[in-house]
Design a protein around this motif. Structure first.
Motif, PDB file in Angstrom:
ATOM      1  N   MET A   1      -7.465  -0.845   1.283  1.00 39.79           N
ATOM      2  CA  MET A   1      -6.629  -2.016   1.555  1.00 39.79           C
ATOM      3  C   MET A   1      -6.584  -2.326   3.040  1.00 39.79           C
TER       4      MET A   1
ATOM      5  N   VAL B   1       0.822  -1.202   0.000  1.00 42.67           N
ATOM      6  CA  VAL B   1       0.000   0.000   0.000  1.00 42.67           C
ATOM      7  C   VAL B   1       0.865   1.264   0.000  1.00 42.67           C
TER       8      VAL B   1
ATOM      9  N   GLU C   1      -8.237  -6.501  -2.311  1.00 45.60           N
ATOM     10  CA  GLU C   1      -6.824  -6.211  -2.031  1.00 45.60           C
ATOM     11  C   GLU C   1      -6.042  -5.996  -3.314  1.00 45.60           C
TER      12      GLU C   1
END
Lengths: 169, 319
Positions: free
Chosen positions: B148, B122, B201
């Motif tokens: 996320m 991320v 994700e």
């Protein structure tokens, strides 16, 4: 041999990035330096054979806490602040306090060196099962109390940040 | 560790790395062709027989595009972001086994390792969005971070059900526990949750709000060109490959299967899971941002907890 090299590399990286957290002007740079410091510390844990704490360090601090820091810094769009005018007296007091704190920390570290033993001689670091049994057996009450505390904090945060319902006029 | 061990380790890393990069290249082609079929058109079929050389042509094209760094970007972070995105995904493949003997490392805490490494990804997207100094990019980056983090929690909880059944955190151990019966039979809810969370994700449609071409003009990728964009693209497909591998390993019995050699079985399963991801992408529209967040916290999270409780209680009851 390889462990010694890795230790010094990781230790140097941890110290350098910790200095970076304070010294960097850009707030995003500071957060990323903190990330590097956390990663280096996790590496040191892994080097001592404590793989589980190392991984949890990455999951909890880097995967959740620091993302939140970075999120807030970016959302507020903080710029590097212009150097503020510091009165000489205040700078002197701050400098003295900084030197004093560093000296105290160094003295503490030096004292604890004298009765430190090499990590290799201790019993092997516990795995997931041992940590889980300890956490949910011997420390169950403390664990549950901590979760109540966190729940209270979450409820409080929701209460404070909730938007007031508009009354129909 | 002897020198032979070390060299053998390097060879294994190279082998897995080449296999992953080759698969990633051809997954882009497979996705484009399949999307074409779903939309009743042909898709790219001109370069080589049946379009098989298309990924190579794409690579050459990306290399020769002008490599731009916009003048208002924060240069250091702008360059670092795509590297973080790709490295964090590729490092995950270190613990992904292709059979009970073919892997780089079989960690006893492989699942924790995967969670730790994938949470680094991320930062690539957040930094890319912020360092581009562009409102759309920043919005894309912030959306990615929130999304996320929100989907990581039900994702991790849905894996815990598998861990309880397998009694192991090593991926080899988890697959070995599925000899005879796949976990998807014992964990149908966990399977559905895992599939949903992992497609969020990997930021795929219907969860691709962070690039969202019609409101954010590709979000965090907007200012990237040439191979810097190529790295993001590779990271995205490597992430999807990782997701397909994990679904196969956790729930579909991994390399277990009759007749065919083990790695081939895994490849077949990965193929079908990826085909499912493409099917979902071709079928569902993108969901709204508040729906996305509400879905994670109000639907997936309680379901994941219920699944975890039921699994734990039933496992103790039947043991």
């Amino acid at each position: 041999m390889i462990e010694t090299i890795l230790f010094w590399v990781l230790a140097a990286a941890a110290v350098a990035s910790a200095l970076g957290v304070v010294a960097l002007r850009n707030p995003v740079g500071s957060v990323m330096a903190l990330l590097a410091a956390m990663l280096a510390t996790a590496g040191l844990y892994a080097l001592m054979g404590a793989v589980v704490p190392a991984l949890f360090q990455v999951i909890v601090y880097i995967g959740a806490v620091l993302v939140l820091f970075l999120f807030v810094v970016m959302l507020l769009d903080l710029r590097a602040p212009a150097a503020p005018a510091r009165p000489a007296a205040r700078a002197a007091v701050a400098g003295a306090a900084g030197v004093g704190l560093t000296a105290a920390a160094a003295w503490g570290a030096w004292k604890s060196f004298s009765h430190a033993s090499p990590a290799g001689g201790l019993r092997p670091a516990p795995g997931v099962a041992e940590i889980a049994l300890d956490l949910f057996g011997r420390h169950l009450l403390v664990f549950e109390l901590t979760s109540v505390l966190l729940l209270a904090a979450a409820v409080g945060a929701i209460f404070i940040s909730r938007t007031k319902k508009r009354r129909p006029s | 560790m002897t020198t032979t061990d070390f060299l053998w380790g390097v060879v294994r890393i190279m082998l897995i790395f080449s296999a992953v990069m080759g698969l990633v290249a051809y997954m882009t082609l497979m996705e484009r062709r399949f999307l074409g079929f779903f939309q009743i058109r042909l898709g790219p079929n001109r370069v080589g027989p049946g379009g098989l050389l298309q990924p190579i042509a794409d690579g050459i094209k990306l290399f020769f595009k002008e490599d731009m760094t916009v003048s208002h970007a924060n240069r250091f972070w702008f360059l670092l972001a795509p590297a973080i995105a790709l490295v964090s995904v590729l490092a995950c493949f270190a613990v992904v086994p292709a059979s009970s003997t073919i892997f780089v490392a079989d960690l006893p805490v492989a699942v924790l390792y995967l969670l730790a490494l994938s949470s680094l990804g991320v930062y690539g997207i957040l930094l890319a969005g912020w360092s581009s100094n562009n409102t759309y990019s920043l919005l894309g980056g912030l959306r990615a971070a929130a999304q996320m983090i929100s989907y990581e929690i039900p994702l991790a909880l849905s894996v815990v059900g598998v861990l309880i059944l397998a009694g192991s955190m090593s991926l080899v151990g988890i697959v070995k526990a599925q000899e005879g019966l796949w976990f998807v039979v014992k964990q149908p809810l966990g399977f559905a949750l895992f599939l949903t969370c992992i497609s969020a994700e990997t930021n795929r449609t219907p969860f691709d709000l962070l690039e969202c071409e019609n409101e954010l003009v590709a979000g965090y990728q907007t200012e990237y060109s040439s191979m810097k964009f190529g790295l993001f693209y590779m990271a995205e497909y490597a992430h999807i490959l990782l997701a397909s591998c994990l679904v196969s390993l956790f729930f579909l019995g991994g390399w277990n299967g009759p007749l065919l050699p083990a790695p081939l079985w895994l490849l077949v399963k990965v193929f079908f899971v990826f085909a499912l991801f493409i099917w979902v992408r071709a079928t569902f529209p993108r969901i709204r941002y508040d729906q996305l967040m509400g879905f994670s916290w109000k639907v997936l999270l309680p379901l994941a907890f219920a699944n975890l409780m039921a699994t734990a209680v039933l496992t103790v009851y039947f043991s």
